[in-house]
Design an enzyme around this catalytic site. Structure first.
Site, PDB file in Angstrom:
ATOM      1  N   HIS A 215       0.841  -1.208   0.000  1.00  0.00           N
ATOM      2  CA  HIS A 215       0.000   0.000   0.000  1.00  0.00           C
ATOM      3  C   HIS A 215       0.876   1.258   0.000  1.00  0.00           C
ATOM      4  O   HIS A 215       0.715   2.151  -0.827  1.00  0.00           O
ATOM      5  CB  HIS A 215      -0.921  -0.041   1.223  1.00  0.00           C
ATOM      6  CG  HIS A 215      -1.782   1.183   1.402  1.00  0.00           C
ATOM      7  ND1 HIS A 215      -3.128   1.212   1.129  1.00  0.00           N
ATOM      8  CD2 HIS A 215      -1.481   2.436   1.844  1.00  0.00           C
ATOM      9  CE1 HIS A 215      -3.617   2.421   1.385  1.00  0.00           C
ATOM     10  NE2 HIS A 215      -2.629   3.184   1.822  1.00  0.00           N
ATOM     11  N   GLU A 216       1.806   1.327   0.939  1.00  0.00           N
ATOM     12  CA  GLU A 216       2.621   2.539   1.088  1.00  0.00           C
ATOM     13  C   GLU A 216       3.562   2.728  -0.096  1.00  0.00           C
ATOM     14  O   GLU A 216       3.778   3.853  -0.540  1.00  0.00           O
ATOM     15  CB  GLU A 216       3.403   2.493   2.402  1.00  0.00           C
ATOM     16  CG  GLU A 216       2.524   2.362   3.649  1.00  0.00           C
ATOM     17  CD  GLU A 216       1.511   3.486   3.809  1.00  0.00           C
ATOM     18  OE1 GLU A 216       1.647   4.536   3.141  1.00  0.00           O
ATOM     19  OE2 GLU A 216       0.553   3.295   4.588  1.00  0.00           O
ATOM     20  N   HIS A 219       1.758   4.250  -2.972  1.00  0.00           N
ATOM     21  CA  HIS A 219       1.650   5.717  -2.875  1.00  0.00           C
ATOM     22  C   HIS A 219       2.878   6.386  -3.510  1.00  0.00           C
ATOM     23  O   HIS A 219       2.768   7.457  -4.093  1.00  0.00           O
ATOM     24  CB  HIS A 219       1.559   6.157  -1.408  1.00  0.00           C
ATOM     25  CG  HIS A 219       0.185   6.044  -0.803  1.00  0.00           C
ATOM     26  ND1 HIS A 219      -0.963   6.342  -1.489  1.00  0.00           N
ATOM     27  CD2 HIS A 219      -0.216   5.703   0.460  1.00  0.00           C
ATOM     28  CE1 HIS A 219      -2.019   6.166  -0.693  1.00  0.00           C
ATOM     29  NE2 HIS A 219      -1.595   5.774   0.489  1.00  0.00           N
ATOM     30  N   HIS A 225      -5.644   7.016  -2.653  1.00  0.00           N
ATOM     31  CA  HIS A 225      -6.565   6.031  -2.083  1.00  0.00           C
ATOM     32  C   HIS A 225      -7.685   5.714  -3.067  1.00  0.00           C
ATOM     33  O   HIS A 225      -8.118   6.564  -3.840  1.00  0.00           O
ATOM     34  CB  HIS A 225      -7.143   6.540  -0.756  1.00  0.00           C
ATOM     35  CG  HIS A 225      -6.167   6.402   0.358  1.00  0.00           C
ATOM     36  ND1 HIS A 225      -6.198   7.183   1.478  1.00  0.00           N
ATOM     37  CD2 HIS A 225      -5.116   5.554   0.518  1.00  0.00           C
ATOM     38  CE1 HIS A 225      -5.205   6.831   2.278  1.00  0.00           C
ATOM     39  NE2 HIS A 225      -4.540   5.852   1.716  1.00  0.00           N
ATOM     40  N   CYS A 226      -8.150   4.477  -2.993  1.00  0.00           N
ATOM     41  CA  CYS A 226      -9.159   3.962  -3.915  1.00  0.00           C
ATOM     42  C   CYS A 226     -10.539   4.006  -3.259  1.00  0.00           C
ATOM     43  O   CYS A 226     -10.687   3.620  -2.100  1.00  0.00           O
ATOM     44  CB  CYS A 226      -8.794   2.524  -4.276  1.00  0.00           C
ATOM     45  SG  CYS A 226      -9.975   1.734  -5.360  1.00  0.00           S
ATOM     46  N   CYS A 231     -10.116  -2.895  -2.207  1.00  0.00           N
ATOM     47  CA  CYS A 231      -8.821  -2.759  -2.871  1.00  0.00           C
ATOM     48  C   CYS A 231      -7.738  -2.517  -1.828  1.00  0.00           C
ATOM     49  O   CYS A 231      -7.979  -1.916  -0.779  1.00  0.00           O
ATOM     50  CB  CYS A 231      -8.888  -1.570  -3.834  1.00  0.00           C
ATOM     51  SG  CYS A 231      -7.352  -1.133  -4.644  1.00  0.00           S
ATOM     52  N   CYS A 250      -7.295  -3.367  -7.191  1.00  0.00           N
ATOM     53  CA  CYS A 250      -8.490  -3.469  -8.036  1.00  0.00           C
ATOM     54  C   CYS A 250      -8.120  -3.124  -9.478  1.00  0.00           C
ATOM     55  O   CYS A 250      -6.969  -2.821  -9.800  1.00  0.00           O
ATOM     56  CB  CYS A 250      -9.588  -2.551  -7.511  1.00  0.00           C
ATOM     57  SG  CYS A 250      -9.352  -0.820  -7.971  1.00  0.00           S
ATOM     58  N   CYS A 253      -6.656   0.525  -9.918  1.00  0.00           N
ATOM     59  CA  CYS A 253      -5.306   0.704  -9.355  1.00  0.00           C
ATOM     60  C   CYS A 253      -4.284  -0.162 -10.084  1.00  0.00           C
ATOM     61  O   CYS A 253      -3.135   0.242 -10.265  1.00  0.00           O
ATOM     62  CB  CYS A 253      -5.341   0.420  -7.861  1.00  0.00           C
ATOM     63  SG  CYS A 253      -6.467   1.564  -6.996  1.00  0.00           S
TER      64      CYS A 253
HETATM   65 ZN   LIG Z   1      -2.606   5.232   2.257  1.00  0.00          ZN
HETATM   66 ZN   LIG Z   2      -8.300   0.319  -6.226  1.00  0.00          ZN
END
Ligand SMILES: [Zn+2]
Ligand SMILES: [Zn+2]
Length: 298
Positions: A215-216, A219, A225-226, A231, A250, A253
């Site tokens: 996740h990070e 970025h 963010h989704c 996701c 997803c 993304c």
């Molecule tokens: Zn985040």
């Molecule tokens: Zn997403």
């Protein structure tokens, strides 16, 4: 204004125009795929109830001119900070392997940097009594040591973090411009909250840590963010919400990351499938196998 989950047309539009793509990419980004669930209405304490975000479509992503890996800046570096004791920490090597498959890029782990008091400001949190590191000091330290071939450098630590004295804690902090970030896995360990480590604890911590890392790091590629599907890039406000989040991207993304890195979608899914199976992440591996069939058109 309260967040309302977007409808099918908005989700389709967020993926962008896929008409001219190859058959494989067309299937990879097709909204008809059954492997993705629309984002549900948030509960009262969930991220989108507290932070009603607008989302970022694929077209908005490309127009934002995010950082992209290049021929010369093509390696993701992990910088372990402090000890990763085997009995309470995810293995750096497993995290590295996961990230390499996820981003379809070379990922290198740097030698561990000790928590030398002369390098970093620390404190004991007034509420928990736990040691905490000041994030700004870590980012300053990383900025001076970004390897020439680095796309980004991410410090990871089992110690808790704080961004400034008035704050209780922070999970992490990054500077996209400087391509550095720092993230803590401390609060993904139930023992941090004084709760027992349940059986299968290692797998839970590994899954949570892989999730934070992916996740990070996403970025760092400019993915916001989704708000469209369940996701990996959904924001999360608490541990239960972050545990609900899947370990994969997803359609929207995935298209962003694929545009940035340029990987072969099927090769990436196959590599992730191998890593997930080898690490005992069986449900994720099963999802990947189903997904590979869809993208192959089987
Ligand atoms: Zn985040
Ligand atoms: Zn997403």
């Amino acid at each position: 204004m309260a967040f309302e989950p977007p409808g099918p047309d908005v989700r389709r539009e967020a993926i962008g125009d896929i008409a001219g793509l190859s058959p494989v990419l067309h299937r990879a980004f097709s909204v008809d795929a059954s492997e993705f669930e629309p984002i549900p209405k948030p509960g009262p304490h969930d991220w989108l109830a507290v932070h009603p975000e607008l989302g970022q479509t694929f077209d908005q992503f490309t127009k934002s001119h995010p950082n992209r890996p290049t021929e010369s800046r093509r390696v993701i570096y992990l910088q372990p900070l402090g000890e990763f004791d085997a009995d309470r920490s995810p293995s750096i090597e497993r995290l590295r392997e996961f990230a390499a498959a996820f981003f379809a890029m070379e990922v290198k782990a740097l030698p561990t940097v000790s928590l030398d008091a002369s390098k970093f400001t620390t404190r004991h949190n007034p509420n928990t009594g736990n040691l905490q590191i000041l994030t700004g000091d870590v980012l300053d330290f990383l900025k001076t040591r970004v390897p020439a071939e680095a796309f980004c450098v991410l410090a990871i630590t089992m110690e808790d973090l704080y961004p400034e004295p008035s704050w209780n804690f922070v999970f992490g902090q990054a500077s996209l411009r400087e391509r550095v970030g720092v993230y803590s896995f401390a609060r993904y360990d139930s023992a941090f909250y004084g709760e027992p480590r349940v059986s299968g604890y290692e797998r839970v911590l590994l899954r949570r840590s892989c999730k934070v890392l992916a996740h990070e790091t996403s970025h760092m590629f400019g993915l916001a963010h989704c708000i469209y599907f369940n996701c990996l890039m959904n924001g999360s406000n608490h541990l239960a919400e972050s545990d609900r989040r899947p370990l994969h991207l997803c359609l929207v993304c995935l298209r962003k990351l694929q545009r940035s890195v340029g990987f072969d979608v099927l090769e990436r899914y196959s590599a992730m499938d191998r890593v997930a199976r080898a690490k005992g992440l069986a449900d994720e591996a099963d999802w990947l196998s189903r997904r590979i069939k869809t993208v192959r058109g089987e």
